[in-house]
Design a protein around this motif. Structure first.
Motif, PDB file in Angstrom:
ATOM      1  N   SER A 166      30.538  40.090  39.356  1.00 22.55           N
ATOM      2  CA  SER A 166      31.645  40.707  38.252  1.00 22.55           C
ATOM      3  C   SER A 166      30.773  41.373  37.180  1.00 22.55           C
ATOM      4  CB  SER A 166      32.484  39.693  37.289  1.00 22.55           C
ATOM      5  OG  SER A 166      30.752  38.448  37.127  1.00 22.55           O
ATOM      6  N   ARG A 170      32.864  49.123  37.821  1.00 23.17           N
ATOM      7  CA  ARG A 170      33.963  49.514  39.380  1.00 23.17           C
ATOM      8  C   ARG A 170      33.647  50.940  39.799  1.00 23.17           C
ATOM      9  NH1 ARG A 170      37.367  45.100  41.385  1.00 23.17           N
ATOM     10  NH2 ARG A 170      37.074  43.307  40.024  1.00 23.17           N
ATOM     11  N   TRP A 175      30.200  48.774  44.825  1.00 24.84           N
ATOM     12  CA  TRP A 175      31.905  48.447  44.826  1.00 24.84           C
ATOM     13  C   TRP A 175      32.778  49.456  44.968  1.00 24.84           C
ATOM     14  CZ3 TRP A 175      35.184  44.840  43.982  1.00 24.84           C
ATOM     15  CH2 TRP A 175      34.589  43.325  42.737  1.00 24.84           C
ATOM     16  N   LEU A 207      34.881  36.295  47.185  1.00 23.98           N
ATOM     17  CA  LEU A 207      35.187  37.768  46.636  1.00 23.98           C
ATOM     18  C   LEU A 207      36.871  37.051  45.926  1.00 23.98           C
ATOM     19  CD1 LEU A 207      36.260  40.912  48.159  1.00 23.98           C
ATOM     20  CD2 LEU A 207      34.511  40.269  46.302  1.00 23.98           C
ATOM     21  N   ASP A 210      37.703  37.820  42.340  1.00 25.37           N
ATOM     22  CA  ASP A 210      38.208  39.360  41.736  1.00 25.37           C
ATOM     23  C   ASP A 210      39.955  39.925  42.446  1.00 25.37           C
ATOM     24  OD1 ASP A 210      38.087  41.813  42.179  1.00 25.37           O
ATOM     25  OD2 ASP A 210      38.356  42.295  43.779  1.00 25.37           O
TER      26      ASP A 210
END
Length: 359
Positions: A166, A170, A175, A207, A210
């Motif tokens: 996290s 991104r 990612w 994940l 997410d």
């Protein structure tokens, strides 16, 4: 790939010459052309041969190389071909995770492939890939690859999912690779919905926090599966990241598709109205930058108009409004390939609902 024999080289030069694809070799003597092939075989010139001829000879050579590998080497190579076909590379540790194999046998298999130039790498630890993307594409699109796709895709997604957290931006390479391979549209292009479900289940423990993971898992169900599951997955995504544009677009898509699938349900009109409202708000906010809400509203609105039990005049008015919205999307996104076609489909449907008035 096995080294080319002199006879192979002579045949290839003749074919390239006939196809006018000799490039820099055009002005050389035959002996110099042969010398260039001997020096460059396995590099860009090999790619030129494949692209120029598109013949069975090269495809068979590529597939022959693949089939002659040991089972473990074949799994490694298949994994790297899939990744290379999307213009990415893997680190050695990621290959180990993807293939689920540890120990000297795994390391020896990787080293053997690298020594034979079947795969390339920057150093012993990083940037592994097929030696060229065109060769990777040949392997991935071959019928013989289909039996490996499920295992390879699951392994690649597991390896890439293991490398994110996290706190990682991104925009980071880890990612961006993961997002590419978890994308539901990509998965449905290369595999079946059931394979996609296994891929998502395989990385759920990694994940579960997410929102993008839940969005893609939901999107697969919206496209090809269970709308109740899709609702559950989207609710989780919305809970993790409230107001996220991509999630709200997919939620609106889900609502209208649910209405179209069950037009006689007591809540169908309410579902459609709510989904339309979400999409029109998104269009007002981001329509000049994003064509997707136009596409969803137009395509799913058309499906609803065809299925809904509503009066003809009401349907006609709805189609006209949708047509105008999609046409405004075309003006914002003139390079869009699907919006002009969608606008024409809406117009045709609108014309079919024309009411002939008595004279």
């Amino acid at each position: 790939m096995p080294h080319l024999s002199d006879a192979d080289i002579d045949s290839l030069i003749n074919v390239l010459d006939m196809e006018n694809r000799l490039g820099v070799l055009k002005g050389l003597s035959h002996a110099d052309r042969v010398s260039a092939f001997q020096k460059e075989a396995g590099r860009q010139l090999l790619v030129a041969m494949i692209q120029a001829t598109s013949g069975r000879l090269f495809r068979e050579k590529v597939l022959e190389e693949f089939q002659e590998l040991s089972p473990l080497q074949r799994q490694i190579y298949a994994t790297l071909c899939l990744v290379s076909s999307q213009r990415w590379t893997m680190d050695r540790q990621e290959i180990i995770l993807a293939c689920g194999s540890l120990g000297n046998e795994m390391l020896d298999a990787v080293e053997s492939l690298a020594r034979r130039n079947v795969i390339t790498r920057r150093d012993i630890h990083s940037n592994y890939g097929a030696r060229h993307r065109v060769i990777a594409d040949e392997i991935v699109h071959a019928m013989e690859f289909r039996q490996y796709m499920a295992t390879v895709l699951e392994g690649v997604c597991f390896a890439f999912a293991s490398g994110v957290n996290s706190g990682l931006p991104r925009s980071n390479r880890q990612w961006r690779r993961l997002i590419r391979f978890l994308n539901h549209q990509f998965i449905l292009q290369v595999a079946t919905p059931d394979v996609g479900r296994h891929v998502y289940e395989n990385v759920e423990k990694i994940l579960h926090w997410d929102y993008h993971y839940w969005l893609q898992r939901a999107s697969l169900e919206v496209e090809q599966g269970d709308l109740n599951l899709a609702t559950n997955f989207l609710d989780q995504a919305r809970s993790i990241s409230p107001g996220e544009r991509l999630i709200e677009t997919e939620y609106a898509y889900l609502l209208i598709k649910r209405a179209s699938k069950s037009p006689e349900h007591g809540n169908a009109e309410e579902w459609f109205a709510e989904g339309r409202k979400y999409l029109e708000e998104l269009i007002a906010q981001t329509g000049s930058r994003d064509s997707y809400p136009y596409h969803v509203l137009g395509s799913q609105g058309l499906a609803w108009a065809r299925q809904a039990k509503i009066p003809v005049l009401e349907k006609r008015e709805l189609l006209k409004e949708l047509m105008e919205i999609v046409k405004s999307g075309v003006s914002f996104h003139p390079r869009s390939e699907d919006l002009p076609t969608l606008a024409k489909d809406l117009e045709k449907e609108w014309l079919l609902t024309a009411v002939v008035q008595p004279e």
